[in-house]
Design a protein around this motif. Structure first.
Motif, PDB file in Angstrom:
ATOM      1  N   GLY A  87      18.565  38.117  31.989  1.00 53.50           N
ATOM      2  CA  GLY A  87      19.683  38.632  31.208  1.00 53.50           C
ATOM      3  C   GLY A  87      20.048  37.711  30.073  1.00 53.50           C
ATOM      4  N   SER A  88      21.237  37.885  29.598  1.00 56.39           N
ATOM      5  CA  SER A  88      21.732  37.132  28.445  1.00 56.39           C
ATOM      6  C   SER A  88      21.840  35.639  28.735  1.00 56.39           C
ATOM      7  CB  SER A  88      23.105  37.671  28.054  1.00 56.39           C
ATOM      8  OG  SER A  88      23.644  36.943  26.991  1.00 56.39           O
ATOM      9  N   PHE A  89      21.388  34.837  27.772  1.00 51.69           N
ATOM     10  CA  PHE A  89      21.546  33.384  27.810  1.00 51.69           C
ATOM     11  C   PHE A  89      21.916  32.945  26.401  1.00 51.69           C
ATOM     12  CE2 PHE A  89      19.406  29.069  27.519  1.00 51.69           C
ATOM     13  CZ  PHE A  89      20.421  28.392  28.177  1.00 51.69           C
ATOM     14  N   ALA A  90      23.114  32.398  26.258  1.00 50.23           N
ATOM     15  CA  ALA A  90      23.578  31.908  24.963  1.00 50.23           C
ATOM     16  C   ALA A  90      24.297  30.587  25.192  1.00 50.23           C
ATOM     17  CB  ALA A  90      24.511  32.916  24.299  1.00 50.23           C
ATOM     18  N   ALA A  91      24.177  29.689  24.230  1.00 53.93           N
ATOM     19  CA  ALA A  91      24.852  28.393  24.323  1.00 53.93           C
ATOM     20  C   ALA A  91      25.303  27.978  22.930  1.00 53.93           C
ATOM     21  CB  ALA A  91      23.921  27.344  24.923  1.00 53.93           C
ATOM     22  N   PHE A  92      26.536  27.457  22.867  1.00 58.44           N
ATOM     23  CA  PHE A  92      27.127  27.035  21.602  1.00 58.44           C
ATOM     24  C   PHE A  92      27.677  25.622  21.748  1.00 58.44           C
ATOM     25  CE2 PHE A  92      27.281  31.598  21.591  1.00 58.44           C
ATOM     26  CZ  PHE A  92      27.028  31.959  20.278  1.00 58.44           C
ATOM     27  N   LEU A  93      27.245  24.715  20.867  1.00 60.37           N
ATOM     28  CA  LEU A  93      27.842  23.386  20.809  1.00 60.37           C
ATOM     29  C   LEU A  93      29.210  23.549  20.155  1.00 60.37           C
ATOM     30  CD1 LEU A  93      27.631  20.307  21.219  1.00 60.37           C
ATOM     31  CD2 LEU A  93      26.706  20.188  18.887  1.00 60.37           C
ATOM     32  N   THR A  94      30.231  22.982  20.813  1.00 57.87           N
ATOM     33  CA  THR A  94      31.615  23.184  20.402  1.00 57.87           C
ATOM     34  C   THR A  94      32.329  21.843  20.381  1.00 57.87           C
ATOM     35  OG1 THR A  94      31.477  25.305  21.554  1.00 57.87           O
ATOM     36  CG2 THR A  94      33.658  24.556  20.953  1.00 57.87           C
ATOM     37  N   ASP A  95      33.175  21.612  19.381  1.00 56.60           N
ATOM     38  CA  ASP A  95      33.901  20.338  19.361  1.00 56.60           C
ATOM     39  C   ASP A  95      35.072  20.365  20.339  1.00 56.60           C
ATOM     40  OD1 ASP A  95      36.148  21.497  18.095  1.00 56.60           O
ATOM     41  OD2 ASP A  95      35.684  20.642  16.143  1.00 56.60           O
ATOM     42  N   GLY A 148      37.580  23.120  20.240  1.00 52.97           N
ATOM     43  CA  GLY A 148      37.145  24.491  20.468  1.00 52.97           C
ATOM     44  C   GLY A 148      36.460  25.148  19.289  1.00 52.97           C
ATOM     45  N   ARG A 149      36.180  24.396  18.230  1.00 55.54           N
ATOM     46  CA  ARG A 149      35.484  24.953  17.063  1.00 55.54           C
ATOM     47  C   ARG A 149      33.976  24.917  17.301  1.00 55.54           C
ATOM     48  NH1 ARG A 149      39.744  22.271  14.440  1.00 55.54           N
ATOM     49  NH2 ARG A 149      38.567  20.350  14.332  1.00 55.54           N
ATOM     50  N   ILE A 150      33.324  26.050  17.069  1.00 54.70           N
ATOM     51  CA  ILE A 150      31.867  26.133  17.241  1.00 54.70           C
ATOM     52  C   ILE A 150      31.189  25.335  16.135  1.00 54.70           C
ATOM     53  CG2 ILE A 150      29.870  27.664  17.199  1.00 54.70           C
ATOM     54  CD1 ILE A 150      31.691  29.818  18.447  1.00 54.70           C
ATOM     55  N   ILE A 151      30.280  24.435  16.545  1.00 52.28           N
ATOM     56  CA  ILE A 151      29.506  23.639  15.599  1.00 52.28           C
ATOM     57  C   ILE A 151      28.166  24.307  15.310  1.00 52.28           C
ATOM     58  CG2 ILE A 151      28.404  21.380  15.213  1.00 52.28           C
ATOM     59  CD1 ILE A 151      31.534  21.386  15.275  1.00 52.28           C
ATOM     60  N   GLU A 152      27.497  24.777  16.367  1.00 51.75           N
ATOM     61  CA  GLU A 152      26.157  25.355  16.195  1.00 51.75           C
ATOM     62  C   GLU A 152      25.787  26.211  17.394  1.00 51.75           C
ATOM     63  OE1 GLU A 152      22.661  25.777  13.964  1.00 51.75           O
ATOM     64  OE2 GLU A 152      24.119  24.232  13.445  1.00 51.75           O
ATOM     65  N   GLN A 153      25.142  27.346  17.130  1.00 53.20           N
ATOM     66  CA  GLN A 153      24.547  28.139  18.205  1.00 53.20           C
ATOM     67  C   GLN A 153      23.236  27.482  18.603  1.00 53.20           C
ATOM     68  OE1 GLN A 153      24.437  32.527  18.042  1.00 53.20           O
ATOM     69  NE2 GLN A 153      22.217  32.291  18.216  1.00 53.20           N
ATOM     70  N   LEU A 154      23.081  27.159  19.877  1.00 57.79           N
ATOM     71  CA  LEU A 154      21.871  26.493  20.346  1.00 57.79           C
ATOM     72  C   LEU A 154      20.792  27.478  20.746  1.00 57.79           C
ATOM     73  CD1 LEU A 154      23.573  23.746  22.549  1.00 57.79           C
ATOM     74  CD2 LEU A 154      22.888  23.604  20.134  1.00 57.79           C
ATOM     75  N   VAL A 155      21.193  28.598  21.343  1.00 58.58           N
ATOM     76  CA  VAL A 155      20.239  29.611  21.794  1.00 58.58           C
ATOM     77  C   VAL A 155      20.985  30.913  22.019  1.00 58.58           C
ATOM     78  CG1 VAL A 155      20.479  28.915  24.220  1.00 58.58           C
ATOM     79  CG2 VAL A 155      18.406  30.128  23.501  1.00 58.58           C
ATOM     80  N   ASN A 156      20.273  32.038  21.861  1.00 57.49           N
ATOM     81  CA  ASN A 156      20.810  33.359  22.165  1.00 57.49           C
ATOM     82  C   ASN A 156      19.627  34.273  22.441  1.00 57.49           C
ATOM     83  OD1 ASN A 156      22.382  35.593  22.522  1.00 57.49           O
ATOM     84  ND2 ASN A 156      23.040  35.753  20.394  1.00 57.49           N
ATOM     85  N   ASN A 174      29.520  25.765  25.409  1.00 57.20           N
ATOM     86  CA  ASN A 174      29.870  27.031  26.047  1.00 57.20           C
ATOM     87  C   ASN A 174      28.566  27.739  26.382  1.00 57.20           C
ATOM     88  OD1 ASN A 174      32.669  27.564  26.340  1.00 57.20           O
ATOM     89  ND2 ASN A 174      32.876  27.880  24.142  1.00 57.20           N
ATOM     90  N   VAL A 175      28.361  28.057  27.651  1.00 57.74           N
ATOM     91  CA  VAL A 175      27.130  28.711  28.096  1.00 57.74           C
ATOM     92  C   VAL A 175      27.461  30.078  28.667  1.00 57.74           C
ATOM     93  CG1 VAL A 175      25.157  28.581  29.664  1.00 57.74           C
ATOM     94  CG2 VAL A 175      26.048  26.492  28.610  1.00 57.74           C
ATOM     95  N   THR A 176      26.700  31.083  28.258  1.00 57.26           N
ATOM     96  CA  THR A 176      26.751  32.414  28.849  1.00 57.26           C
ATOM     97  C   THR A 176      25.434  32.622  29.558  1.00 57.26           C
ATOM     98  OG1 THR A 176      28.156  33.248  27.070  1.00 57.26           O
ATOM     99  CG2 THR A 176      26.951  34.890  28.365  1.00 57.26           C
ATOM    100  N   ALA A 177      25.473  32.862  30.879  1.00 55.21           N
ATOM    101  CA  ALA A 177      24.243  33.007  31.659  1.00 55.21           C
ATOM    102  C   ALA A 177      24.536  33.681  32.991  1.00 55.21           C
ATOM    103  CB  ALA A 177      23.604  31.643  31.898  1.00 55.21           C
ATOM    104  N   ASP A 178      23.513  34.333  33.542  1.00 54.98           N
ATOM    105  CA  ASP A 178      23.601  34.961  34.855  1.00 54.98           C
ATOM    106  C   ASP A 178      22.622  34.351  35.845  1.00 54.98           C
ATOM    107  OD1 ASP A 178      25.540  36.890  34.130  1.00 54.98           O
ATOM    108  OD2 ASP A 178      24.001  38.117  33.194  1.00 54.98           O
ATOM    109  N   ALA A 179      21.939  33.293  35.444  1.00 52.95           N
ATOM    110  CA  ALA A 179      20.897  32.690  36.284  1.00 52.95           C
ATOM    111  C   ALA A 179      20.829  31.193  35.975  1.00 52.95           C
ATOM    112  CB  ALA A 179      19.547  33.361  35.988  1.00 52.95           C
ATOM    113  N   PRO A 180      20.047  30.439  36.746  1.00 46.35           N
ATOM    114  CA  PRO A 180      19.960  28.987  36.516  1.00 46.35           C
ATOM    115  C   PRO A 180      19.520  28.621  35.096  1.00 46.35           C
ATOM    116  CG  PRO A 180      19.009  29.557  38.629  1.00 46.35           C
ATOM    117  CD  PRO A 180      19.280  30.855  37.923  1.00 46.35           C
TER     118      PRO A 180
END
Length: 163
Positions: free
Chosen positions: A86-94, A97-105, A127-133
């Protein structure tokens, strides 16, 4: 003011998750939650003064906020691995709470890396969005000092040295 700030989650199944985000101005806010069944929500306002220095490896099994990271200004590389379908997204955030960079989507299992120019030394989280390891490794790289002679080819160096 009745203005929406941010959609934190949009799910139709049972889940547990964490999210860090920026509130730009002090005031009163309302959570607009639409749910069937019981739910709970916790709000925290951490003010971190330290974090784990790079290199650091972070792992998880669901959507969550990473531990705080202490990053130096300059290049950092974030290597990631996701073992789900499923969905996997990660954002580096200061820390604010300000997003610096999207790492993966992505929507599938993946291995990869993303270089990021960290704008200033400080405390960050992912910030990580994931449903699995998943796993993310943050590594800082020192700046390289390159002089013009380092850019010469071997034959140019021999010619300049008289060989």
């Amino acid at each position: 003011d009745g203005e929406g700030v941010q959609s934190l989650f949009n799910r139709i199944d049972k889940f547990q998750a964490d999210r860090g985000f920026e509130i730009r101005k002090a005031g009163e806010y309302v959570l607009d939650i639409q749910a069937h069944g019981r739910w709970s929500f916790t709000i925290e306002q951490p003010r971190p003064t330290s974090g784990e220095p790079a290199p650091a490896t972070i792992t998880g099994k669901r959507s969550e906020v990473s531990p705080f990271l202490a990053l130096k200004k300059g290049l950092s590389v974030f290597k990631y691995r996701y073992q789900g379908d499923g969905s996997f997204a990660a954002f580096l955030t200061d820390a604010n709470g300000r997003i610096i960079e999207q790492l993966v989507n992505t929507l599938k299992a993946t291995d990869g890396s993303t270089p990021v120019k960290v704008p200033e030394e400080g405390i960050y989280f992912i910030n990580v969005t994931a449903d699995a390891p998943w796993q993310i490794e943050a590594t800082a790289f020192p700046a390289l000092s390159i002089s013009p002679t380092n850019l010469l080819t071997a034959s140019e160096r021999r010619r300049m040295s008289g060989a």
